[in-house]
Design a protein around this motif. Structure first.
Motif, PDB file in Angstrom:
ATOM      1  N   ALA A  46       0.831  -1.211   0.000  1.00  0.00           N
ATOM      2  CA  ALA A  46       0.000   0.000   0.000  1.00  0.00           C
ATOM      3  C   ALA A  46       0.866   1.262   0.000  1.00  0.00           C
ATOM      4  O   ALA A  46       0.560   2.234  -0.697  1.00  0.00           O
ATOM      5  CB  ALA A  46      -0.931  -0.001   1.208  1.00  0.00           C
ATOM      6  N   ILE A  47       1.953   1.229   0.750  1.00  0.00           N
ATOM      7  CA  ILE A  47       2.862   2.377   0.768  1.00  0.00           C
ATOM      8  C   ILE A  47       3.477   2.571  -0.613  1.00  0.00           C
ATOM      9  O   ILE A  47       3.544   3.687  -1.131  1.00  0.00           O
ATOM     10  CB  ILE A  47       3.956   2.186   1.837  1.00  0.00           C
ATOM     11  CG1 ILE A  47       3.359   2.287   3.238  1.00  0.00           C
ATOM     12  CG2 ILE A  47       5.076   3.198   1.664  1.00  0.00           C
ATOM     13  CD1 ILE A  47       4.314   1.880   4.344  1.00  0.00           C
ATOM     14  N   HIS A  48       3.911   1.479  -1.211  1.00  0.00           N
ATOM     15  CA  HIS A  48       4.512   1.556  -2.548  1.00  0.00           C
ATOM     16  C   HIS A  48       3.497   2.073  -3.573  1.00  0.00           C
ATOM     17  O   HIS A  48       3.813   2.913  -4.408  1.00  0.00           O
ATOM     18  CB  HIS A  48       5.029   0.180  -2.956  1.00  0.00           C
ATOM     19  CG  HIS A  48       5.666   0.150  -4.295  1.00  0.00           C
ATOM     20  ND1 HIS A  48       6.893   0.724  -4.554  1.00  0.00           N
ATOM     21  CD2 HIS A  48       5.252  -0.377  -5.463  1.00  0.00           C
ATOM     22  CE1 HIS A  48       7.197   0.547  -5.818  1.00  0.00           C
ATOM     23  NE2 HIS A  48       6.217  -0.118  -6.399  1.00  0.00           N
ATOM     24  N   LEU A  49       2.265   1.587  -3.487  1.00  0.00           N
ATOM     25  CA  LEU A  49       1.223   1.999  -4.423  1.00  0.00           C
ATOM     26  C   LEU A  49       0.868   3.471  -4.254  1.00  0.00           C
ATOM     27  O   LEU A  49       0.681   4.195  -5.229  1.00  0.00           O
ATOM     28  CB  LEU A  49      -0.015   1.127  -4.224  1.00  0.00           C
ATOM     29  CG  LEU A  49      -1.141   1.282  -5.221  1.00  0.00           C
ATOM     30  CD1 LEU A  49      -0.673   0.876  -6.610  1.00  0.00           C
ATOM     31  CD2 LEU A  49      -2.312   0.419  -4.802  1.00  0.00           C
ATOM     32  N   SER A  50       0.798   3.931  -3.010  1.00  0.00           N
ATOM     33  CA  SER A  50       0.406   5.328  -2.789  1.00  0.00           C
ATOM     34  C   SER A  50       1.516   6.305  -3.142  1.00  0.00           C
ATOM     35  O   SER A  50       1.257   7.488  -3.346  1.00  0.00           O
ATOM     36  CB  SER A  50      -0.021   5.536  -1.334  1.00  0.00           C
ATOM     37  OG  SER A  50       1.077   5.313  -0.474  1.00  0.00           O
ATOM     38  N   SER A  51       2.744   5.821  -3.240  1.00  0.00           N
ATOM     39  CA  SER A  51       3.838   6.724  -3.617  1.00  0.00           C
ATOM     40  C   SER A  51       4.296   6.482  -5.047  1.00  0.00           C
ATOM     41  O   SER A  51       5.409   6.837  -5.415  1.00  0.00           O
ATOM     42  CB  SER A  51       5.019   6.521  -2.660  1.00  0.00           C
ATOM     43  OG  SER A  51       5.513   5.200  -2.766  1.00  0.00           O
ATOM     44  N   TRP A  52       3.442   5.881  -5.852  1.00  0.00           N
ATOM     45  CA  TRP A  52       3.754   5.572  -7.247  1.00  0.00           C
ATOM     46  C   TRP A  52       3.964   6.859  -8.023  1.00  0.00           C
ATOM     47  O   TRP A  52       3.150   7.774  -7.959  1.00  0.00           O
ATOM     48  CB  TRP A  52       2.598   4.773  -7.846  1.00  0.00           C
ATOM     49  CG  TRP A  52       2.890   4.198  -9.182  1.00  0.00           C
ATOM     50  CD1 TRP A  52       2.643   4.769 -10.386  1.00  0.00           C
ATOM     51  CD2 TRP A  52       3.498   2.952  -9.458  1.00  0.00           C
ATOM     52  NE1 TRP A  52       3.059   3.944 -11.397  1.00  0.00           N
ATOM     53  CE2 TRP A  52       3.586   2.818 -10.855  1.00  0.00           C
ATOM     54  CE3 TRP A  52       3.986   1.923  -8.665  1.00  0.00           C
ATOM     55  CZ2 TRP A  52       4.133   1.708 -11.458  1.00  0.00           C
ATOM     56  CZ3 TRP A  52       4.521   0.825  -9.275  1.00  0.00           C
ATOM     57  CH2 TRP A  52       4.591   0.721 -10.659  1.00  0.00           C
ATOM     58  N   PRO A  53       5.072   6.980  -8.790  1.00  0.00           N
ATOM     59  CA  PRO A  53       5.331   8.244  -9.489  1.00  0.00           C
ATOM     60  C   PRO A  53       4.335   8.535 -10.612  1.00  0.00           C
ATOM     61  O   PRO A  53       4.032   9.687 -10.887  1.00  0.00           O
ATOM     62  CB  PRO A  53       6.750   8.064 -10.053  1.00  0.00           C
ATOM     63  CG  PRO A  53       6.984   6.607 -10.057  1.00  0.00           C
ATOM     64  CD  PRO A  53       6.136   6.006  -8.979  1.00  0.00           C
ATOM     65  N   ASP A  54       3.813   7.510 -11.265  1.00  0.00           N
ATOM     66  CA  ASP A  54       2.843   7.709 -12.352  1.00  0.00           C
ATOM     67  C   ASP A  54       1.437   7.425 -11.856  1.00  0.00           C
ATOM     68  O   ASP A  54       0.702   6.648 -12.446  1.00  0.00           O
ATOM     69  CB  ASP A  54       3.166   6.783 -13.532  1.00  0.00           C
ATOM     70  CG  ASP A  54       4.461   7.136 -14.203  1.00  0.00           C
ATOM     71  OD1 ASP A  54       4.833   8.325 -14.164  1.00  0.00           O
ATOM     72  OD2 ASP A  54       5.108   6.232 -14.764  1.00  0.00           O
ATOM     73  N   ASP A  55       1.044   8.070 -10.761  1.00  0.00           N
ATOM     74  CA  ASP A  55      -0.257   7.762 -10.177  1.00  0.00           C
ATOM     75  C   ASP A  55      -1.420   8.155 -11.080  1.00  0.00           C
ATOM     76  O   ASP A  55      -2.519   7.652 -10.918  1.00  0.00           O
ATOM     77  CB  ASP A  55      -0.411   8.386  -8.796  1.00  0.00           C
ATOM     78  CG  ASP A  55      -0.310   9.901  -8.822  1.00  0.00           C
ATOM     79  OD1 ASP A  55       0.079  10.452  -9.867  1.00  0.00           O
ATOM     80  OD2 ASP A  55      -0.610  10.522  -7.796  1.00  0.00           O
ATOM     81  N   ASP A  56      -1.190   9.014 -12.060  1.00  0.00           N
ATOM     82  CA  ASP A  56      -2.265   9.341 -12.999  1.00  0.00           C
ATOM     83  C   ASP A  56      -2.530   8.180 -13.946  1.00  0.00           C
ATOM     84  O   ASP A  56      -3.590   8.098 -14.556  1.00  0.00           O
ATOM     85  CB  ASP A  56      -1.941  10.612 -13.773  1.00  0.00           C
ATOM     86  CG  ASP A  56      -0.640  10.510 -14.558  1.00  0.00           C
ATOM     87  OD1 ASP A  56       0.287   9.824 -14.079  1.00  0.00           O
ATOM     88  OD2 ASP A  56      -0.550  11.124 -15.636  1.00  0.00           O
ATOM     89  N   LYS A  57      -1.584   7.254 -14.091  1.00  0.00           N
ATOM     90  CA  LYS A  57      -1.778   6.087 -14.944  1.00  0.00           C
ATOM     91  C   LYS A  57      -2.364   4.900 -14.187  1.00  0.00           C
ATOM     92  O   LYS A  57      -2.714   3.899 -14.781  1.00  0.00           O
ATOM     93  CB  LYS A  57      -0.453   5.673 -15.570  1.00  0.00           C
ATOM     94  CG  LYS A  57       0.097   6.698 -16.528  1.00  0.00           C
ATOM     95  CD  LYS A  57       1.395   6.234 -17.113  1.00  0.00           C
ATOM     96  CE  LYS A  57       1.954   7.289 -18.054  1.00  0.00           C
ATOM     97  NZ  LYS A  57       3.243   6.891 -18.593  1.00  0.00           N
ATOM     98  N   LEU A  58      -2.466   5.005 -12.872  1.00  0.00           N
ATOM     99  CA  LEU A  58      -3.049   3.941 -12.068  1.00  0.00           C
ATOM    100  C   LEU A  58      -4.560   3.970 -12.247  1.00  0.00           C
ATOM    101  O   LEU A  58      -5.205   4.984 -12.001  1.00  0.00           O
ATOM    102  CB  LEU A  58      -2.684   4.134 -10.601  1.00  0.00           C
ATOM    103  CG  LEU A  58      -3.067   3.016  -9.670  1.00  0.00           C
ATOM    104  CD1 LEU A  58      -2.312   1.736 -10.027  1.00  0.00           C
ATOM    105  CD2 LEU A  58      -2.785   3.388  -8.244  1.00  0.00           C
TER     106      LEU A  58
END
Length: 103
Positions: A46-58
């Motif tokens: 969850a920490i890794h997912l929430s700090s994903w650099p391309d969060d607009d592509k998630l």
């Protein structure tokens, strides 16, 4: 936030280098008890997912009842995996043919 960090710290991990055709790194747990590693693994993910650099592509998968998220690599990508795409296309086909037959 401190609760999340404390749960992630319950299972210390160490990076391990493996070599098959190409080298790759993975995180290996120091603990042997799987039930102790489980919550820490979820929280680290969850920490890794929430700090994903391309969060607009998630993106969430568009198939009903699918709860997966995926990183959109193509502008028209709608599904998390090919089986979800097949399920959606089969449902559309069924819906069209039921409408045509008057049901």
């Amino acid at each position: 936030m401190s609760v999340v960090n404390n749960v992630a710290a319950l299972d210390p991990v160490a990076p391990q280098l493996a070599w098959s055709d190409t080298p790759f790194a993975s995180l290996r747990s120091v603990r042997t008890d799987a039930w102790a590693r489980l919550p820490a693994g979820y929280v680290r993910s969850a920490i890794h997912l929430s700090s994903w650099p391309d969060d607009d592509k998630l993106t969430a998968c568009t198939v009903p009842r699918c709860v997966r998220y995926f990183v959109k690599v193509h502008g028209r990508q709608e599904f998390c995996r090919p089986s979800c795409g097949n399920r959606a296309r089969a449902a559309r086909f069924c819906h069209r043919h039921r409408a045509d037959s008057g049901r």
